[in-house]
Design an enzyme around this catalytic site. Structure first.
Site, mmCIF file in Angstrom:
data_model
loop_
_atom_site.group_PDB
_atom_site.id
_atom_site.type_symbol
_atom_site.label_atom_id
_atom_site.label_comp_id
_atom_site.label_asym_id
_atom_site.label_seq_id
_atom_site.Cartn_x
_atom_site.Cartn_y
_atom_site.Cartn_z
ATOM 1 C CG HIS A 300 62.289 19.480 -31.468
ATOM 2 N ND1 HIS A 300 61.745 18.408 -30.818
ATOM 3 C CD2 HIS A 300 61.275 20.384 -31.574
ATOM 4 C CE1 HIS A 300 60.482 18.641 -30.531
ATOM 5 N NE2 HIS A 300 60.163 19.842 -30.978
ATOM 6 C CG HIS A 339 63.648 13.507 -23.605
ATOM 7 N ND1 HIS A 339 62.868 14.308 -22.819
ATOM 8 C CD2 HIS A 339 63.037 13.412 -24.802
ATOM 9 C CE1 HIS A 339 61.797 14.666 -23.516
ATOM 10 N NE2 HIS A 339 61.878 14.138 -24.721
ATOM 11 C CG ASP A 395 63.780 11.809 -32.543
ATOM 12 O OD1 ASP A 395 63.746 12.582 -31.580
ATOM 13 O OD2 ASP A 395 62.966 11.836 -33.478
HETATM 14 C C1 SDX Z 1 62.892 15.077 -29.263
HETATM 15 O O1 SDX Z 1 61.221 17.869 -25.616
HETATM 16 C C2 SDX Z 1 60.676 16.866 -26.143
HETATM 17 O O2 SDX Z 1 59.737 16.306 -25.628
HETATM 18 C C3 SDX Z 1 61.270 16.457 -27.453
HETATM 19 C C4 SDX Z 1 60.719 15.177 -28.063
HETATM 20 C C5 SDX Z 1 59.292 15.361 -28.469
HETATM 21 O O3 SDX Z 1 58.572 14.342 -28.556
HETATM 22 O O4 SDX Z 1 58.901 16.483 -28.790
HETATM 23 O O5 SDX Z 1 60.822 14.125 -27.135
HETATM 24 C C6 SDX Z 1 61.450 14.788 -29.326
HETATM 25 O O6 SDX Z 1 63.278 16.146 -29.650
HETATM 26 C C7 SDX Z 1 63.802 14.039 -28.646
HETATM 27 C C8 SDX Z 1 65.272 14.550 -28.561
HETATM 28 C C9 SDX Z 1 65.876 14.375 -29.973
HETATM 29 N N1 SDX Z 1 67.249 15.012 -29.987
HETATM 30 C C10 SDX Z 1 68.335 14.273 -30.038
HETATM 31 O O7 SDX Z 1 68.358 13.044 -30.001
HETATM 32 C C11 SDX Z 1 69.610 15.099 -30.178
HETATM 33 C C12 SDX Z 1 70.666 14.575 -29.197
HETATM 34 N N2 SDX Z 1 70.202 14.876 -27.818
HETATM 35 C C13 SDX Z 1 70.775 16.033 -27.189
HETATM 36 O O8 SDX Z 1 70.987 17.122 -28.036
HETATM 37 C C14 SDX Z 1 70.115 16.351 -25.858
HETATM 38 O O9 SDX Z 1 70.073 15.210 -25.137
HETATM 39 C C15 SDX Z 1 68.748 16.991 -25.840
HETATM 40 C C16 SDX Z 1 68.682 18.213 -26.698
HETATM 41 C C17 SDX Z 1 67.713 16.026 -26.272
HETATM 42 C C18 SDX Z 1 68.460 17.374 -24.380
HETATM 43 O O10 SDX Z 1 69.390 18.315 -24.067
HETATM 44 P P1 SDX Z 1 69.466 18.971 -22.602
HETATM 45 O O11 SDX Z 1 68.347 18.544 -21.726
HETATM 46 O O12 SDX Z 1 69.661 20.424 -22.809
HETATM 47 O O13 SDX Z 1 70.715 18.260 -21.978
HETATM 48 P P2 SDX Z 1 72.100 18.926 -21.833
HETATM 49 O O14 SDX Z 1 72.510 19.480 -23.143
HETATM 50 O O15 SDX Z 1 72.036 19.839 -20.659
HETATM 51 O O16 SDX Z 1 73.043 17.663 -21.519
HETATM 52 C C19 SDX Z 1 73.461 17.350 -20.212
HETATM 53 C C20 SDX Z 1 74.820 16.672 -20.424
HETATM 54 C C21 SDX Z 1 75.824 17.563 -21.143
HETATM 55 O O17 SDX Z 1 77.097 17.102 -20.772
HETATM 56 P P3 SDX Z 1 77.955 17.949 -19.619
HETATM 57 O O18 SDX Z 1 77.880 19.412 -20.057
HETATM 58 O O19 SDX Z 1 77.203 17.697 -18.347
HETATM 59 O O20 SDX Z 1 79.332 17.377 -19.670
HETATM 60 O O21 SDX Z 1 74.658 15.526 -21.276
HETATM 61 C C22 SDX Z 1 75.387 15.714 -22.469
HETATM 62 C C23 SDX Z 1 75.668 17.203 -22.587
HETATM 63 O O22 SDX Z 1 76.855 17.412 -23.341
HETATM 64 N N3 SDX Z 1 74.526 15.248 -23.569
HETATM 65 C C24 SDX Z 1 74.941 14.531 -24.585
HETATM 66 C C25 SDX Z 1 73.803 14.252 -25.340
HETATM 67 N N4 SDX Z 1 72.732 14.802 -24.763
HETATM 68 C C26 SDX Z 1 73.192 15.442 -23.669
HETATM 69 N N5 SDX Z 1 76.175 14.115 -24.935
HETATM 70 C C27 SDX Z 1 76.233 13.368 -26.061
HETATM 71 N N6 SDX Z 1 75.187 13.039 -26.839
HETATM 72 C C28 SDX Z 1 73.953 13.474 -26.500
HETATM 73 N N7 SDX Z 1 72.918 13.150 -27.275
#
Ligand code: SDX
Length: 486
Positions: A300, A339, A395
């Site tokens: 996050h 996201h 981010d």
């Molecule tokens: C913020 O919610 C908000 O509004 C948050 C925010 C705010 O202003 O408050 O916008 C701020 O927190 C932005 C997000 C910052 N976090 C990151 O950058 C960390 C990296 N991102 C991931 O951890 C992820 O994308 C999330 C946590 C942001 C979202 O996760 P989800 O919606 O639960 O997505 P998911 O895990 O279900 O992913 C779907 C697929 C998966 O692959 P498969 O299982 O389908 O094979 O996408 C892949 C995931 O493995 N995936 C990623 C990835 N994000 C998702 N693979 C590699 N790198 C990534 N960053």
């Protein structure tokens, strides 16, 4: 005459248009659920009760009504809100109806905070009062300062920030519902406003204190004649020069725009924590500490710090392909990408990219931006990422700006949580003003062990002492001197 079964007669004849009909195939019972604002009440499903199937576990509670399971709230709304709307498919974000791009260009952070919390852009006299009050509630109680000063110099600034707000609840007994009565914030709006102003005013002072602890320097008292972000930079960077020191206005402006972009984002992990904890009617300082703890996580608000660590680990443009391969093998996470809501682009990251150029003009170009651009370009051309709708989020670029401005890495999440307090407070106030606050208490689906009887310790199976089986042996620091036998 053919008997028309339910399926033969057009539903428009049988059922109200704006509804769904759910048929429970276990009993044949059907219920009509009205759709409101493209949503249905999850509680409607509890009408669907059925006897236990043969051999079904009693813990399924089947006769008591159907439950809805949605871990992580993938498709479950916890509130109705008037504060922020995100269209994830179009990469659109607005606060109280105003698009984020307009607020970033034309507003200020304090003005946007007022809009989020009170629902309308303030008139001139309201804005003057709001700004004056916040800039005159920036002092942190001296004994609280002394407490914070005792934290280790290498404490993560987010630990300091969270601790300070948790402790701050002890410094305002008149604002503590545990002491003054549970309906304190339901009934006393002037008192609620005072805590809102105190929390926003003290947030920058606490943030600056967390930074000054990291660099082992004395705290700088806040000034009320500076803007919100100027005062933060002043308290962080003031040295022994006379009080005439003023931060670079271009950097204070850049930070103000970044604060607007981070002010709110509807029901993200930390804001929903604020609402969840606030539903118990605990004081707002404790709610802020809890919400800040949620934001601290690397998935996050900790992501902007993790992005820089990731870019530094990649090190050069030449290493980008190997790193992306490791991501695709799920050995790495592409921090700053992806996201839960945005499926096209994060509108904030577009504005942030422009702020980056503003800051680089003042502080010099951050070398890691070349790696960041190469990484972003490669990922956006790769089907693995495009098929999963992964693209830069807010981010991805913010960390590069903070690094170019010379903030230490572990201070980045603090630069996220300070502006997000406006969103926390807006949702906390909305919940308590709604007149519909009920304590948040989610259901669960129990899939654990069935009922069983106690086993005396002598009759239990001995299993190897490993972390896989439960508690492993914890290494202790025991000096060899203690191991000598007398
Ligand atoms: C913020 O919610 C908000 O509004 C948050 C925010 C705010 O202003 O408050 O916008 C701020 O927190 C932005 C997000 C910052 N976090 C990151 O950058 C960390 C990296 N991102 C991931 O951890 C992820 O994308 C999330 C946590 C942001 C979202 O996760 P989800 O919606 O639960 O997505 P998911 O895990 O279900 O992913 C779907 C697929 C998966 O692959 P498969 O299982 O389908 O094979 O996408 C892949 C995931 O493995 N995936 C990623 C990835 N994000 C998702 N693979 C590699 N790198 C990534 N960053």
């Amino acid at each position: 005459m053919a008997i028309m079964t339910a399926s033969a007669v057009p539903t428009s004849v049988l059922k109200p248009k704006n509804s769904i009909t759910v048929i429970d195939n276990r009993t044949g019972k059907s219920i009509d659920i009205e759709i409101t604002d493209n949503s249905i009440p999850a509680t409607a499903f509890s009408q669907l009760k059925a006897p236990y199937a043969d051999g079904e576990r009693p813990e399924n509670d089947t006769p008591y009504g159907l439950r809805v399971l949605d871990p992580s709230f993938i498709n479950t709304a916890m509130i109705q809100s008037e504060i922020t709307y995100i269209d994830g498919n179009k990469g659109f974000l607005m606060h109280r109806g105003y698009p984020i791009e307009q607020l970033a260009e034309k507003s200020s952070y304090l003005e946007t905070a007022y809009l989020l919390i009170y629902g309308e852009l303030p008139g001139k006299s309201q804005l003057d009062l709001w700004s004056w009050e916040i800039m005159h509630h920036t002092f942190v109680a001296d004994d609280l300062q002394q407490m914070i000063r005792q934290m280790r110099y290498d404490s993560h600034p987010m630990s300091v920030f969270i601790s300070a707000f948790a402790a701050m609840s002890a410094f305002a007994p008149e604002a503590n519902p545990a002491l003054q009565g549970s309906d304190l914030y339901i009934m006393n709006k002037p008192l609620m406003n005072k805590q809102i102003v105190r929390i926003l005013g003290k947030a920058t002072t606490v943030a600056a204190m967390a930074y000054r602890i990291r660099i082992n320097r004395p705290f700088t008292p806040p000034r009320s004649d500076l803007s919100y972000t100027e005062n933060l930079l002043y308290m962080m960077d003031h040295m022994a020069e006379p009080n005439s020191y003023r931060p670079d206005p271009r950097l204070a402006k850049a930070l103000d725009i970044l604060f607007i972009l981070h002010a709110d984002h509807e029901m993200n992990c930390s804001t929903s924590t604020m609402v969840h904890v606030g539903s118990s009617l605990v004081d707002p300082y404790s709610c802020v500490a809890a919400a800040s703890a949620a934001l601290y996580g690397p998935l996050h608000g900790g992501a902007n710090e993790a992005v820089i660590r990731m870019l530094a680990k990649i090190g050069s443009v030449e290493n980008v392909p190997d790193f992306l391969q490791r991501v695709k093998e799920k050995k790495e996470l592409l921090f700053g990408f992806g996201h839960r809501v945005y499926r096209e682009t994060d509108p904030r990251s577009k504005v942030i990219r422009e702020v980056a150029d503003m800051v680089f003009d003042v502080c010099g170009r951050e070398p890691l931006i070349e790696v960041a651009i190469a990484l972003k370009d490669a990922a956006l051309k790769d089907e693995y990422f495009t098929s999963r709708k992964l693209f830069p989020n807010v981010d991805y670029w913010s960390g590069l700006i903070y690094k170019a401005m010379g903030f230490p890495l572990d201070f980045f999440p603090v630069l996220f949580v300070v502006p997000r307090l406006a969103g926390y407070l807006a949702h906390w106030k909305q919940q308590l003003d709604s007149g519909k606050n009920k304590i948040s208490r989610p259901r669960q689906v129990y899939i654990g062990k069935g009922r069983r009887d106690y086993i005396p310790v002598d009759a239990r199976e001995e299993r190897p002492i490993t972390a896989q089986n439960g508690l492993n042996a914890i290494p202790h620091y025991i000096s060899k001197r203690r191991l000598t036998k007398i």
